[in-house]
Design an enzyme around this catalytic site. Structure first.
Site, mmCIF file in Angstrom:
data_model
loop_
_atom_site.group_PDB
_atom_site.id
_atom_site.type_symbol
_atom_site.label_atom_id
_atom_site.label_comp_id
_atom_site.label_asym_id
_atom_site.label_seq_id
_atom_site.Cartn_x
_atom_site.Cartn_y
_atom_site.Cartn_z
ATOM 1 N N GLN A 143 -4.290 11.224 9.640
ATOM 2 C CA GLN A 143 -3.342 11.366 10.758
ATOM 3 C C GLN A 143 -3.022 10.039 11.447
ATOM 4 O O GLN A 143 -1.848 9.726 11.646
ATOM 5 C CB GLN A 143 -3.859 12.394 11.767
ATOM 6 C CG GLN A 143 -3.342 13.796 11.544
ATOM 7 C CD GLN A 143 -1.806 13.869 11.499
ATOM 8 O OE1 GLN A 143 -1.098 13.222 12.245
ATOM 9 N NE2 GLN A 143 -1.288 14.657 10.580
ATOM 10 N N VAL B 260 -1.670 -7.555 -3.941
ATOM 11 C CA VAL B 260 -1.324 -8.645 -3.024
ATOM 12 C C VAL B 260 -2.574 -9.486 -2.797
ATOM 13 O O VAL B 260 -3.608 -8.978 -2.360
ATOM 14 C CB VAL B 260 -0.786 -8.078 -1.693
ATOM 15 C CG1 VAL B 260 -0.641 -9.188 -0.657
ATOM 16 C CG2 VAL B 260 0.543 -7.391 -1.935
ATOM 17 N N GLY C 283 0.817 -1.210 0.000
ATOM 18 C CA GLY C 283 0.000 0.000 0.000
ATOM 19 C C GLY C 283 0.848 1.255 0.000
ATOM 20 O O GLY C 283 1.650 1.475 0.896
ATOM 21 N N GLU D 218 -19.148 16.853 2.523
ATOM 22 C CA GLU D 218 -18.318 17.558 1.540
ATOM 23 C C GLU D 218 -18.877 17.360 0.130
ATOM 24 O O GLU D 218 -18.930 18.288 -0.678
ATOM 25 C CB GLU D 218 -16.869 17.066 1.642
ATOM 26 C CG GLU D 218 -16.220 17.568 2.939
ATOM 27 C CD GLU D 218 -14.827 17.024 3.205
ATOM 28 O OE1 GLU D 218 -14.394 16.106 2.481
ATOM 29 O OE2 GLU D 218 -14.183 17.528 4.144
ATOM 30 N N GLY E 47 -0.151 4.420 0.256
ATOM 31 C CA GLY E 47 -1.010 5.535 0.665
ATOM 32 C C GLY E 47 -0.344 6.286 1.811
ATOM 33 O O GLY E 47 0.886 6.284 1.945
ATOM 34 N N PHE E 48 -1.159 6.904 2.652
ATOM 35 C CA PHE E 48 -0.619 7.703 3.764
ATOM 36 C C PHE E 48 0.275 6.861 4.678
ATOM 37 O O PHE E 48 1.395 7.255 5.005
ATOM 38 C CB PHE E 48 -1.773 8.291 4.584
ATOM 39 C CG PHE E 48 -2.427 9.473 3.926
ATOM 40 C CD1 PHE E 48 -1.896 10.740 4.051
ATOM 41 C CD2 PHE E 48 -3.593 9.323 3.191
ATOM 42 C CE1 PHE E 48 -2.506 11.842 3.460
ATOM 43 C CE2 PHE E 48 -4.208 10.406 2.590
ATOM 44 C CZ PHE E 48 -3.658 11.667 2.728
ATOM 45 N N GLY E 49 -0.231 5.697 5.112
ATOM 46 C CA GLY E 49 0.514 4.884 6.076
ATOM 47 C C GLY E 49 1.775 4.294 5.465
ATOM 48 O O GLY E 49 2.858 4.342 6.065
#
Ligand SMILES: Cc1cc2nc3c(=O)[nH]c(=O)nc-3n(C[C@H](O)[C@H](O)[C@H](O)COP(=O)(O)OP(=O)(O)OC[C@H]3O[C@@H](n4cnc5c(N)ncnc54)[C@H](O)[C@@H]3O)c2cc1C
Length: 444
Positions: A323, A91, A25, A179, A27-29
Site C-alpha cells: 500500500q 541500473v 523498478g 506465513e 514493482g508496485f510503486g
C-alpha cells in the site's frame, strides 16, 4: 564543467517531444506511477527482470502450492498496456547532474524526471553466515530455489528411513515468517501423506525463531497471541525472544550459545533498500533506504523521486508494504505532472487501510484502520480474495485460484504438490562433501 544534455539523450528511440520519465523498478510503486504518467510523458520503465513479481504470494511458490508463473507477469506487456516503453537492465549508476541512468550493459538513458522504485533486499544485520547459508524469499528465483531444496530434502527423507529428520528453521516472526511457517506446517500435516507416503509427518520439523517477545509485532496483542497459538497448534516450534548469532550450512547458533540442527534455514528477518541503492550517490537513511523529502523527492537532486520499499521519509518511516508503495508511486507521478506544468509540489500523506497476515488454511488475522479486527476463517477468506484480486492479469488470477483451491481442498485426498525439481539442501550438501572426502572420492 558538467554537461547536462538538453533534451536528455535517450538510447531508446522514443518518439515525441514530451519530457522523458524514467522509472527504475517495475514493482508496485513503479507500476502505480506508470499508470498516472503514460500518455502525457514519454515513460521508460527499467527493470533487471523481464517480469513483475507479486511478492506477497512468493511463499506459496516456495511451498509448492502455486506455480512460479502465477505470481509473475510480463513487464513488457503491462508497461505497453499503459503506453510506456520497457527496457530490461540493471541500473548501476545515477548521474543527477547529467540526468542519466547507467545500466549494467554499459548503455545510458537520459531523463527529465526519474522515479526510483527499486524495492528491497534481505537485511542480515551482521549475523555471521546468514547471507551464505540461509535462503531468501524476496524474488521469484529465490522462491523456486527454496521449493527445490525443500523437495530435495523430502526426497532424501523418503529414502533415509523412519529415524531420519528434516529440520527447517524460519528466522523472523513477522508476516513473511509466519506465513512461511504456517504454509510449511499445512504441507507437512496434510500434503505429505499423499505426496510422500514413505515419510511420517513427525520426521519433518518446523521451527520459527523471533528475537522479539511476540510474533507479528505491528498487530494488536490479541492477534499476535492468536497467530502464535495457531502455529503451535499446527506443530510449529515457535521460539520467541530468541536471537540468532550465526548460521552454518546445517545449523544455527543462538545467542544463548545453544546450537540447533537446521537442514534448511529461511531468512525472513528484515529488509533493507535494494542492493545497488548505496552506489547511486543519493542520501541514505535507516536500512540503506533513500531519504525523501515530504513531496517524495530524494534529498538533494530536484528531479529524482524515490518511492516504495527503497524510500524512507525523514520524519515518518512507512512500513515496507504494497500500500505505501502504490500510494507513493501515484503521488510521485502527480508531482511530476505538477512540476511539468510549473506548479509547486505538495507533500505526501499516507492513507493507512490496515494490515493482514495469513497463518494457514482457514486462519488469518486482519487489522483494519480504526478499531475493526477479525481473525480465523473470515479473515482468511478476506486474505485469499484480496490477494487474488490484486494479482496482475486474469490468467494469473484464474490459475492462482485453481492452484490455491487445489491446495486447500484436495491436499487431504490425493492433491499433490506442484512439482518442481529436487536440489540437495545445504546441510545435506555438506554431508555429501564430507562423505566424499572420507571415501577418497575425487582422487581417482
Ligand atoms: C515474501 C514477501 C511477502 C510479502 N507480503 C506482503 C503482504 O502480504 N502485504 C503487503 O502489503 N506487502 C507484502 N510484502 C511487501 C511488498 O511486496 C513490498 O512492500 C512491495 O513489493 C514494495 O513495492 P516496490 O515497488 O517498492 O518494490 P518491488 O515491488 O519489490 O519492485 C522493485 C522492482 O525493482 C527492480 N529492481 C531492483 N533493483 C533494480 C535495479 N538496480 N535496476 C533495475 N531494476 C531493479 C526489481 O526487479 C523489482 O521488480 C511482501 C514482501 C515479501 C518479500
Amino acid at each position: 564543467m558538467q554537461h547536462r544534455p538538453e533534451p536528455p539523450t535517450t538510447e531508446i528511440p522514443v518518439a515525441g517531444t514530451e519530457p522523458v520519465v524514467v522509472i527504475v523498478g517495475c514493482g508496485f510503486g513503479g507500476l502505480a506511477a506508470v499508470k498516472q504518467l503514460a500518455g502525457r510523458f514519454r515513460v521508460i520503465v527499467v527493470d533487471k527482470n523481464i517480469y513483475t513479481t507479486f511478492q506477497p504470494l512468493l511463499y506459496q511458490v516456495a511451498t509448492a502450492g502455486l506455480d512460479p508463473s502465477d505470481v509473475a507477469y510480463s513487464a513488457r506487456a503491462i508497461v505497453a498496456k499503459y503506453g510506456a516503453r520497457f527496457r530490461r537492465g540493471e541500473v548501476i549508476g545515477i548521474d543527477p547532474d547529467a540526468q542519466i541512468v547507467s545500466l549494467d550493459d554499459s548503455s545510458q538513458i537520459g531523463y527529465d524526471y526519474l522515479i526510483v522504485a527499486a524495492g528491497a533486499s534481505a537485511a542480515f544485520y551482521g549475523v555471521a553466515g546468514a547471507a551464505e547459508h540461509t535462503r531468501g524469499l524476496y524474488t521469484r528465483r529465490e522462491a523456486i530455489k527454496l521449493r527445490d531444496e525443500l523437495t530435495g530434502g523430502l526426497e532424501q527423507l523418503a529414502l533415509a528411513g523412519p529415524h531420519a529428520r528434516f529440520v527447517m528453521t524460519i528466522v523472523g516472526g513477522n508476516a513473511t515468517g509466519v506465513e512461511m511457517a504456517g504454509s510449511l506446517a499445512d504441507l507437512r500435516n496434510t500434503a505429505l501423506r499423499t505426496s510422500y507416503p514413505e515419510v511420517d509427518a513427525t520426521q519433518v520439523e518446523i521451527r520459527l525463531v523471533e528475537q522479539q517477545q511476540h510474533l507479528l509485532m505491528p498487530f494488536d496483542p490479541g492477534l499476535r497471541d492468536y497467530a502464535a497459538a495457531q502455529l503451535t497448534a499446527r506443530g510449529v516450534d515457535v521460539r520467541l525472544h530468541t536471537a540468532i548469532k550465526e548460521v552454518g550450512p546445517g545449523s544455527i547458533l543462538l545467542d544463548s550459545g545453544e546450537r540447533l540442527h537446521s537442514d534448511l534455514t529461511v531468512w525472513a528477518a528484515g529488509v533493507r533498500a535494494a542492493e545497488p541503492a548505496g552506489k547511486w550517490g543519493l542520501e541514505q537513511g535507516k536500512a540503506g533506504r533513500l531519504v525523501v523529502e515530504p513531496d517524495l523527492r530524494a534529498r538533494g537532486p530536484e528531479r529524482i523521486f524515490a518511492v516504495g520499499d527503497v524510500a524512507i521519509g525523514a520524519d515518518d518511516p512507512l512500513p515496507q508494504l504494497a500500500q505505501p508503495a502504490l500510494q507513493m508511486g501515484r503521488h510521485a507521478a502527480a508531482q511530476i505532472r505538477r512540476l511539468a506544468e510549473g506548479e509547486p509540489t505538495v507533500p505526501f500523506s499516507y492513507h493507512d487501510k490496515g494490515i493482514m497476515a495469513t497463518i494457514g488454511r482457514s486462519s488469518a488475522v486482519v487489522q483494519l484502520a480504526g478499531r475493526l479486527r477479525f481473525r480465523g476463517l473470515i479473515a482468511w477468506l478476506a486474505w485469499v480474495a484480496l490477494h487474488l484480486v490484486t494479482l496482475l492479469g486474469n490468467r494469473n488470477r484464474i490459475s492462482a485460484l485453481i492452484n490455491l483451491s487445489w491446495r486447500y481442498v484436495s491436499w487431504n485426498h490425493g492433491g499433490g504438490l506442484i512439482v518442481g525439481d529436487q536440489v540437495v539442501p545445504p546441510s545435506k550438501q555438506l554431508q555429501a562433501d564430507d562423505s566424499a572426502q572420507a571415501h577418497g572420492a575425487g582422487v581417482l
